[in-house]
Design an enzyme around this catalytic site. Structure first.
Site, PDB file in Angstrom:
ATOM      1  N   HIS A  94      40.924  43.864  45.805  1.00  0.00           N
ATOM      2  CA  HIS A  94      41.702  42.808  45.550  1.00  0.00           C
ATOM      3  C   HIS A  94      40.616  41.996  45.795  1.00  0.00           C
ATOM      4  CE1 HIS A  94      44.585  39.836  46.944  1.00  0.00           C
ATOM      5  NE2 HIS A  94      44.308  39.679  47.453  1.00  0.00           N
ATOM      6  N   SER A  95      40.334  40.619  46.047  1.00  0.00           N
ATOM      7  CA  SER A  95      39.688  38.975  46.359  1.00  0.00           C
ATOM      8  C   SER A  95      38.635  40.161  45.663  1.00  0.00           C
ATOM      9  CB  SER A  95      40.000  38.564  47.558  1.00  0.00           C
ATOM     10  OG  SER A  95      39.561  37.245  47.882  1.00  0.00           O
ATOM     11  N   MET A  96      37.527  39.303  46.901  1.00  0.00           N
ATOM     12  CA  MET A  96      35.830  40.102  47.076  1.00  0.00           C
ATOM     13  C   MET A  96      36.132  42.102  46.481  1.00  0.00           C
ATOM     14  SD  MET A  96      33.130  40.915  49.768  1.00  0.00           S
ATOM     15  CE  MET A  96      33.948  42.710  50.055  1.00  0.00           C
ATOM     16  N   SER A  98      37.710  43.043  44.877  1.00  0.00           N
ATOM     17  CA  SER A  98      37.799  43.679  42.666  1.00  0.00           C
ATOM     18  C   SER A  98      36.542  43.507  42.394  1.00  0.00           C
ATOM     19  CB  SER A  98      38.799  42.275  42.139  1.00  0.00           C
ATOM     20  OG  SER A  98      37.973  41.100  42.308  1.00  0.00           O
ATOM     21  N   SER A 122      43.128  42.116  41.727  1.00  0.00           N
ATOM     22  CA  SER A 122      43.378  40.905  41.984  1.00  0.00           C
ATOM     23  C   SER A 122      43.154  39.479  42.797  1.00  0.00           C
ATOM     24  CB  SER A 122      44.763  41.681  42.407  1.00  0.00           C
ATOM     25  OG  SER A 122      44.673  42.020  43.088  1.00  0.00           O
TER      26      SER A 122
END
Length: 177
Positions: A94-96, A98, A122
């Protein structure tokens, strides 16, 4: 579990005979505990592992990774050891996280011959669309203002002592090349 696997991953549920290992990668400033509840919510034969980046939880004294590339190299090597037992891997970030999961996936295939069955991401643009933004904020107040502007309003209400603890990891993640 080997030393490299134990260094990089926390397991909140060990399946006796897993049909899949889901390896989760936290957001910037995040810790493995972001995924501890997933182990309870997923089927028992799915083993959930969460990456523990340097400077987090029990690795609080470890220096932050100099780059996402350096960290992905080490994580991929640890996952390659873990994948030797033949249990399929799926990666989620998720975010970083990802970005980290994507880089790890590339290295697993190219350098270790391990092909995860899925890569789930995501909260981040696709790698070919991602633009690196440099933060110009020199002091903590300006850096926090930038984070709040990006939608991280929970930082505004955070206890000052806790903020002092998590801010270095967020800054460390922001400084990658």
């Amino acid at each position: 579990m080997t030393d490299s696997v134990a260094l990089w991953f926390r397991t909140y549920h060990t399946a006796p005979a897993p049909r899949l290992r889901l390896v989760c990668f936290p957001h910037a400033g995040g810790a493995p505990t972001a995924y501890w509840s997933w182990a309870r919510e997923l089927p028992e034969d799915i083993e959930v592992l969460s990456a523990c980046y340097p400077g987090r939880q029990d690795r609080l004294g470890d220096p932050y990774a100099p780059s996402v590339h350096a960290m992905a190299d080490e994580i991929a090597a640890a996952l390659a050891v873990l994948a030797a037992d033949g249990v399929p891997l799926a990666l989620f970030g998720h975010s970083m996280g990802s970005v980290v999961a994507h880089e790890v996936t590339l290295r697993l295939g190219a350098e270790h011959g391990v092909r995860p069955v899925r890569l789930f991401v995501s909260g981040s643009e696709a790698p070919h669309r991602r633009e690196r933004e440099e933060s110009a904020a020199a002091d903590d107040a300006d850096f926090l203002a930038e984070l709040r502007q990006l939608g991280h309003s929970s930082l505004a209400d955070m206890d000052p002592g806790l903020l002092e603890l998590v801010l270095p990891s967020i800054r460390g993640d922001n400084g990658w090349d």
